[in-house]
Design an enzyme around this catalytic site. Structure first.
Site, PDB file in Angstrom:
ATOM      1  N   ASP A 111      15.902  -0.918  26.893  1.00  0.00           N
ATOM      2  CA  ASP A 111      16.343  -0.708  25.320  1.00  0.00           C
ATOM      3  C   ASP A 111      16.870  -1.792  24.726  1.00  0.00           C
ATOM      4  O   ASP A 111      16.925  -2.908  25.592  1.00  0.00           O
ATOM      5  CB  ASP A 111      17.275   0.611  25.171  1.00  0.00           C
ATOM      6  CG  ASP A 111      18.725   0.145  25.693  1.00  0.00           C
ATOM      7  OD1 ASP A 111      19.060   0.029  26.859  1.00  0.00           O
ATOM      8  OD2 ASP A 111      19.588  -0.065  24.813  1.00  0.00           O
ATOM      9  N   ASP A 130       7.114   3.701  40.988  1.00  0.00           N
ATOM     10  CA  ASP A 130       7.052   2.326  40.031  1.00  0.00           C
ATOM     11  C   ASP A 130       6.479   3.274  38.858  1.00  0.00           C
ATOM     12  O   ASP A 130       5.318   2.921  38.759  1.00  0.00           O
ATOM     13  CB  ASP A 130       6.020   1.579  40.929  1.00  0.00           C
ATOM     14  CG  ASP A 130       5.849   0.204  39.922  1.00  0.00           C
ATOM     15  OD1 ASP A 130       6.549  -0.008  38.948  1.00  0.00           O
ATOM     16  OD2 ASP A 130       5.244  -0.660  40.438  1.00  0.00           O
ATOM     17  N   GLU A 144      14.377   1.389  35.743  1.00  0.00           N
ATOM     18  CA  GLU A 144      14.822   0.580  34.535  1.00  0.00           C
ATOM     19  C   GLU A 144      15.263  -1.094  35.103  1.00  0.00           C
ATOM     20  O   GLU A 144      15.545  -1.048  36.370  1.00  0.00           O
ATOM     21  CB  GLU A 144      16.212   1.288  33.944  1.00  0.00           C
ATOM     22  CG  GLU A 144      16.374   0.562  32.572  1.00  0.00           C
ATOM     23  CD  GLU A 144      17.382   1.387  31.659  1.00  0.00           C
ATOM     24  OE1 GLU A 144      18.138   2.115  32.149  1.00  0.00           O
ATOM     25  OE2 GLU A 144      17.369   0.967  30.478  1.00  0.00           O
ATOM     26  N   HIS A 197      10.910   0.253  33.550  1.00  0.00           N
ATOM     27  CA  HIS A 197      11.272   0.956  32.256  1.00  0.00           C
ATOM     28  C   HIS A 197      11.914  -0.177  31.323  1.00  0.00           C
ATOM     29  O   HIS A 197      13.117  -0.355  31.551  1.00  0.00           O
ATOM     30  CB  HIS A 197      12.443   2.065  32.470  1.00  0.00           C
ATOM     31  CG  HIS A 197      12.800   2.798  31.405  1.00  0.00           C
ATOM     32  ND1 HIS A 197      11.912   3.841  30.925  1.00  0.00           N
ATOM     33  CD2 HIS A 197      13.640   2.681  30.577  1.00  0.00           C
ATOM     34  CE1 HIS A 197      12.738   4.478  29.879  1.00  0.00           C
ATOM     35  NE2 HIS A 197      13.792   3.692  29.562  1.00  0.00           N
TER      36      HIS A 197
END
Ligand SMILES: [Zn+2]
Length: 582
Positions: A186, A550, A559, A506
């Site tokens: 993020d 994966d 992540e 991620h």
């Protein structure tokens, strides 16, 4: 300090918001390709003097020997027996090991048994140099607030320039973007996680300068004559400084109120808010303690390059420490309306302990030593040393006390070294017994288990630093070998590194940029025995190392995060230092 498990709280964009082209299937294809006889080893290579162990799966009954051939002329340069078959509990695999430590030639080789050979394996004094540079540049790729260009199409213009003070901070108005690294997949920036990350990276600088001083990162030089490595870390330190208030307290994080979709950073127009606790004093003890520790370290690292900058770091550290002492238990929870990563930590005495120890190491002043000593158990038998994490930094505090140049308490320094050696001994034993020779117990396969492996390697490196021993070096590097290929998937868990790196982190930029390969130099969180998201829960229940996929959506397994990359950089710096040969 009791170890505790504190999981990072993450929200997630819906699957529909993900770039469907990235939704995965590569892992199943990869697994299929690895069926049958195969050998798993560090795909980046080995140094000539290091222990070299490949884990072999599926050897035919009666197959008792392996060979190593030199790629250049196909000549057999090493031959030896496979170890007796064993069932590896972490993976459920029936495995043997091919130990070729005795091969000290440099070059390219193939391990061979049963008529099958592997892809080339490198032995070189500089085997880990590229991996180190790529993983440090992984941080450059996480930069916020400036244009980023890593080459090969990995670039974005300046992002998140619309900072503001959220209502939970007790303030209002806008603020200029002062940098920092996007924390993980993020685009948030979090002081607590920046704390352990920058602390670990700057420790690597202090312990292994010969590996890091001349690292060429190809980054813009904004601060005169700083080495590239310190220049990169400074990008995040400057952001941390911005989150300190004049009273010394430090805000917990700067993020949008919720996670954005899987879009490129420049396309995220949510306001990047400084977020506080919602009530006075608004700042948190954990963030302020970690901040004080990191700034005290930074004061040491930058002093010889820029005295004014270092003095500013030290003043910030002192101010933060004073605030944390006066506010020893302000715990952070996400305020109403905020759903980004919480980094909540209900036990914050260890953050203050670390701050006190680092300030004492930097200044030698008695008030900091007294605060550190007050935070230790009265009976030194109760002193606990284990691998650090973002929430548990007591070991960092103890180690920095033991490393400090000031005399200090000799008995306590000796106890810290002894407890470190005992903890290291347990990790060495696991490495000897595990089929893939890593140091993880079955309970260590948690969210971010590769970060756990990296931090266990850090502990082993500290043991080697206190009392040089080859066993600690071998066990520390064993986790590097695990992360770079010697695992049940035969995958390198670092993007862009090794023969078969994982492909679907991620990580928003990797998912949204329409480039097949992900941004380089990023470590996957790794197997997680307790899947924490819908995609991870599609992985069939099995032994803990098997609990990985994966897949872009599987944030609890795949992540990336700055705090997991940091011990990897530390470990690679250790591995690039000839003194670490033991
Ligand atoms: Zn940004």
């Amino acid at each position: 300090m009791q170890r505790r498990t504190v999981l990072k709280t993450l929200g997630l964009a819906t699957a529909a918001q993900l770039t469907s082209a990235r939704l995965l299937s590569q892992s199943s294809a990869m697994n299929a390709a690895m069926q049958g006889v195969d050998a798993f080893f560090n795909q980046v290579g080995y140094r000539p003097g290091d222990a070299k162990v490949a884990t072999v799966r599926g050897a035919a009954p009666g197959q008792s020997n392996f060979r190593v051939r030199r790629a250049a002329d196909n000549k057999v340069v090493f031959e030896g027996p496979l170890t007796a078959p064993q069932t590896d509990a972490a993976s459920g695999d029936r495995v043997q090991q091919a130990v070729f430590t005795g091969l000290r030639d440099t070059g390219s080789f193939r391990v061979e048994f049963g008529g099958q050979g592997t892809f080339p394996l490198t032995i070189s004094e500089h085997a880990y140099a590229d991996a180190l540079r790529i993983t440090v540049r992984g941080y450059t790729g996480q930069r916020c607030g400036c244009a980023v260009d890593l080459g090969n199409g990995y670039h974005h213009p300046a992002c998140h320039t619309n900072g503001a003070y959220g209502s939970s901070s007790g303030k209002s108005g806008t603020l200029t973007n002062h940098g920092g690294w996007h924390d993980a997949g993020d685009y948030g920036r979090y002081v607590v996680n920046s704390g352990i990350t920058c602390g670990t990276l700057l420790w690597a600088w202090e312990l292994y300068p010969q590996a890091l001083h001349d690292l060429r990162l190809g980054i813009p030089k904004q601060h005169g004559n700083l080495p590239d490595y310190l220049e990169e870390v400074l990008w995040n330190l400057n952001w941390m400084v911005q989150l300190q208030e004049p009273d010394g307290g430090v805000f917990h994080k700067q993020t949008s109120d919720h996670f954005c979709a899987f879009i490129l950073p420049q396309d995220d127009h949510l306001v990047s808010n400084v977020i506080g606790t919602g009530t006075a004093p608004y700042k948190s003890t954990a963030a302020t303690g970690d901040f004080a520790a990191v700034m005290a370290i930074a004061a040491r690292c930058y002093a010889s390059y820029d005295g004014k900058l270092a003095a500013g770091f030290l003043a910030a550290a002192r101010n933060a420490w004073t605030w944390a002492v006066a506010h020893p238990n302000v715990v952070f929870h996400n305020p109403s309306g905020v759903t980004t990563g919480e980094y909540g930590d209900n036990q914050v005495a260890d953050e203050l302990l670390w701050a006190s120890a680092e300030l004492w190491r930097t200044t030698g002043e008695p008030q900091y030593e007294q605060a550190f000593l007050k935070g230790l158990p009265s009976d030194l038998n109760g002193l606990r040393i284990d691998a650090p994490s973002w929430a548990t930094v007591a070991s960092m505090a103890c180690w920095t006390y033991a490393l400090a140049p000031a005399a200090g308490n000799a008995e306590i320094k000796a106890a810290i070294r002894q407890k470190t050696h005992e903890a290291a001994g347990q990790l060495m034993e696991r490495s000897r017994n595990n089929g893939y020779a890593n140091t993880l117990s079955e309970y260590d396969y948690i969210w971010g288990s590769n970060g756990v492996a990296g931090n266990q390697s850090l502990l082993l490196a500290m043991d080697h630093h206190f009392a040089p021993n080859h066993e600690a070096v071998d066990a520390s590097l064993a986790n590097l070998h695990y992360m770079l290929g010697r695992n049940c998937f035969g995958v390198s868990w670092v993007t862009g590194v090794g023969e078969r790196p994982f492909m679907h982190p991620h990580h928003r930029p990797s998912a949204a940029d329409n480039i097949v390969a992900p941004w380089p130099g990023l470590l996957s969180g790794g197997p997680n025995r307790r899947p924490g998201d819908p995609t991870a829960k599609t992985v069939p229940p099995g032994p803990p190392m098997r609990m990985w996929i994966d897949a872009t959506e599987a944030y609890s397994m795949n992540e990336i995060a700055i705090n997991w990359n940091a011990p990897l950089v530390f470990l690679l710096a250790f591995a690039n230092t000839s003194a670490s040969l033991g």
